[in-house]
Design an enzyme around this catalytic site. Structure first.
Site, PDB file in Angstrom:
ATOM      1  N   SER A   1      11.066  64.099  48.233  1.00 42.83           N
ATOM      2  CA  SER A   1      10.577  62.873  49.223  1.00 42.83           C
ATOM      3  C   SER A   1      11.062  62.661  50.641  1.00 42.83           C
ATOM      4  O   SER A   1      10.649  62.488  51.451  1.00 42.83           O
ATOM      5  CB  SER A   1      10.619  61.672  48.449  1.00 42.83           C
ATOM      6  OG  SER A   1      11.841  61.299  47.750  1.00 42.83           O
TER       7      SER A   1
ATOM      8  N   ASP B   1      17.845  69.371  53.979  1.00 43.13           N
ATOM      9  CA  ASP B   1      17.555  69.011  52.619  1.00 43.13           C
ATOM     10  C   ASP B   1      17.999  67.741  52.045  1.00 43.13           C
ATOM     11  O   ASP B   1      19.057  67.143  52.306  1.00 43.13           O
ATOM     12  CB  ASP B   1      17.791  70.355  51.549  1.00 43.13           C
ATOM     13  CG  ASP B   1      16.807  70.150  50.447  1.00 43.13           C
ATOM     14  OD1 ASP B   1      15.908  69.262  50.079  1.00 43.13           O
ATOM     15  OD2 ASP B   1      17.022  71.036  49.605  1.00 43.13           O
ATOM     16  N   GLY B   2      17.339  66.983  50.945  1.00 41.65           N
ATOM     17  CA  GLY B   2      17.798  65.912  50.000  1.00 41.65           C
ATOM     18  C   GLY B   2      18.851  66.429  49.119  1.00 41.65           C
ATOM     19  O   GLY B   2      19.156  67.500  48.964  1.00 41.65           O
ATOM     20  N   ALA B   3      19.163  65.281  48.305  1.00 40.54           N
ATOM     21  CA  ALA B   3      20.092  65.713  47.331  1.00 40.54           C
ATOM     22  C   ALA B   3      19.861  64.480  46.180  1.00 40.54           C
ATOM     23  O   ALA B   3      19.228  63.723  46.283  1.00 40.54           O
ATOM     24  CB  ALA B   3      21.533  65.536  47.574  1.00 40.54           C
TER      25      ALA B   3
ATOM     26  N   GLY C   1      16.236  68.169  41.314  1.00 46.91           N
ATOM     27  CA  GLY C   1      15.482  66.919  40.565  1.00 46.91           C
ATOM     28  C   GLY C   1      13.893  67.509  40.479  1.00 46.91           C
ATOM     29  O   GLY C   1      13.030  67.064  39.965  1.00 46.91           O
TER      30      GLY C   1
ATOM     31  N   GLU D   1      16.111  76.483  46.916  1.00 44.49           N
ATOM     32  CA  GLU D   1      16.877  75.669  47.818  1.00 44.49           C
ATOM     33  C   GLU D   1      18.369  76.437  47.977  1.00 44.49           C
ATOM     34  O   GLU D   1      18.881  76.583  49.071  1.00 44.49           O
ATOM     35  CB  GLU D   1      17.222  74.261  47.080  1.00 44.49           C
ATOM     36  CG  GLU D   1      15.743  73.488  47.267  1.00 44.49           C
ATOM     37  CD  GLU D   1      15.877  72.034  46.718  1.00 44.49           C
ATOM     38  OE1 GLU D   1      16.770  71.946  45.560  1.00 44.49           O
ATOM     39  OE2 GLU D   1      15.084  71.271  46.783  1.00 44.49           O
TER      40      GLU D   1
ATOM     41  N   LYS E   1      22.497  57.826  46.454  1.00 39.87           N
ATOM     42  CA  LYS E   1      23.088  59.180  45.837  1.00 39.87           C
ATOM     43  C   LYS E   1      24.172  59.456  45.946  1.00 39.87           C
ATOM     44  O   LYS E   1      24.869  60.241  45.389  1.00 39.87           O
ATOM     45  CB  LYS E   1      21.918  60.199  46.880  1.00 39.87           C
ATOM     46  CG  LYS E   1      20.472  59.977  46.899  1.00 39.87           C
ATOM     47  CD  LYS E   1      19.919  60.261  45.733  1.00 39.87           C
ATOM     48  CE  LYS E   1      18.302  60.020  45.776  1.00 39.87           C
ATOM     49  NZ  LYS E   1      17.663  61.196  46.735  1.00 39.87           N
TER      50      LYS E   1
HETATM   51  C1  5RP Z   1      14.419  69.030  44.839  1.00 39.95           C
HETATM   52  C2  5RP Z   1      15.519  68.460  45.046  1.00 39.95           C
HETATM   53  C3  5RP Z   1      15.757  67.307  46.120  1.00 39.95           C
HETATM   54  O1  5RP Z   1      16.076  67.622  47.318  1.00 39.95           O
HETATM   55  C4  5RP Z   1      16.074  66.261  45.248  1.00 39.95           C
HETATM   56  O2  5RP Z   1      15.750  66.171  44.160  1.00 39.95           O
HETATM   57  C5  5RP Z   1      16.218  64.772  46.045  1.00 39.95           C
HETATM   58  O3  5RP Z   1      14.761  64.512  46.048  1.00 39.95           O
HETATM   59  P1  5RP Z   1      14.566  62.958  46.900  1.00 39.95           P
HETATM   60  O4  5RP Z   1      14.539  63.383  48.329  1.00 39.95           O
HETATM   61  O5  5RP Z   1      12.929  62.974  46.532  1.00 39.95           O
HETATM   62  O6  5RP Z   1      15.207  61.958  46.356  1.00 39.95           O
HETATM   63  O7  5RP Z   1      16.709  69.042  44.999  1.00 39.95           O
HETATM   64  O8  5RP Z   1      14.600  70.049  43.780  1.00 39.95           O
END
Ligand code: 5RP
Length: 222
Positions: A34, A85-87, A100, A107, A125
Site C-alpha cells: 500500500s 519499497d515499504g516494509a 506481508g 523484492e 513499522k
Molecule cells: C510486500 C511487502 C510490503 O513492502 C510490506 O508488506 C509493507 O506493505 P504496506 O506498505 O502495505 O504496509 O513487503 O511483500
C-alpha cells in the site's frame, strides 16, 4: 495523523528524494504494497522525466502501467540506481522484515540489483527487534512440510498462508513467535534450508535510507 496519512507523507518525501536522480535513461526499482502504491500514484506525474521502472510484483507492474510508466524486465536493464519499497518492520540498523504482500523474492532480487534502497514506512513499522510481525518464507510447494519442520527447529511457529500463490508459483509459510536476535545470521540460516526460495529478512542487504512517517513529520535515517 492516520496510518494512511503517514504513508502518504512518506510517499511524498520519497518523490522529493528520487527527483534529482531522474534522467531520460533512469530505470527505477519499484516495490509492492500500500505504501509503494501511494508512491507509484505520485510517480505518474513525473513519467516523462525518466525511462521507466522494474517492478517487484505483477500488481505493481500493472499499477505502474496505469500511471503511464513503462515497465521493463529486470534482465533487460543494465542498472537500477534506486529501489523504493515499504516494509512490515524495520529496525535501527535498517534491517527489515518484508513479504506481508507475498512479493518478497522479487523484492529481494530488485533490491539486490539496486545501488540504493529507500525504505518508506509509517511509524508503526519501526521496531527495536524484528519478529513481532510473522516472518514470511517463500517455499517450493513440495518442500512446504519439510521446511516447516526445519523452521520449528529454529524456534519458529510456522503457519501455511492458505490460498496464496506467489508471482513465482510458490507458497508462503509465516513464522510466528519468532523474535530474531541476529537478522543477518537468521536470514542466511533460513535461506540454507532446501526448498526455501527466500525469506523476508532483508538484513544482508538492508535499506540505505529510511523515510519514516511520524506525527512529528517524516524522519530520514541513513
Ligand atoms: C510486500 C511487502 C510490503 O513492502 C510490506 O508488506 C509493507 O506493505 P504496506 O506498505 O502495505 O504496509 O513487503 O511483500
Amino acid at each position: 495523523m492516520t496510518q494512511d496519512e503517514l504513508k502518504a507523507a512518506v510517499a511524498d518525501a520519497a518523490i522529493k528524494e528520487i527527483e534529482p536522480l531522474l534522467a531520460k535513461d533512469t530505470v527505477l526499482g519499484i516495490g509492492t504494497g500500500s505504501t509503494a502504491n501511494l508512491f507509484i500514484d505520485r510517480l505518474g506525474a513525473l513519467s516523462d522525466r525518466f525511462k521507466g521502472a522494474v517492478a517487484s510484483s505483477e500488481a505493481s507492474a500493472e499499477r505502474l502501467k496505469q500511471q503511464g510508466i513503462e515497465v521493463f524486465e529486470l534482465n533487460s536493464v543494465g542498472s537500477v540506481p534506486v529501489y523504493i519499497d515499504g516494509a512490515d518492520e524495520v529496525n535501527d540498523h535498517l534491517h527489515m522484515i518484508k513479504g506481508g504482500g507475498a512479493a518478497l523474492t522479487r523484492e529481494k532480487i530488485v533490491a539486490a540489483c539496486a545501488e540504493r534502497f529507500i525504505c518508506i514506512a509509517d511509524g508503526s513499522k519501526r521496531v527495536d527487534r524484528l519478529g513481532a510481525f510473522p516472518l514470511p518464507v517463500e517455499v517450493i510447494p513440495m518442500a512446504r512440510s519439510y521446511v516447516a519442520r526445519e523452521l520449528v527447529k529454529l524456534g519458529a511457529d510456522p503457519v501455511y498462508r492458505q490460498g496464496v500463490v506467489t508471482d513465482n508459483g510458490n507458497q508462503i509459510i509465516d513464522c510466528f513467535d519468532f523474535m530474531i536476535a541476529d537478522p543477518v545470521a537468521m536470514e542466511a540460516r533460513i535461506n540454507a534450508i532446501v526448498g526455501v526460495v527466500t525469506n523476508g529478512l532483508f538484513a544482508a542487504r538492508g535499506a540505505d535510507v529510511l523515510l519514516l512517517g511520524t506525527a512529528e513529520g517524516v524522519k530520514r535515517q541513513t
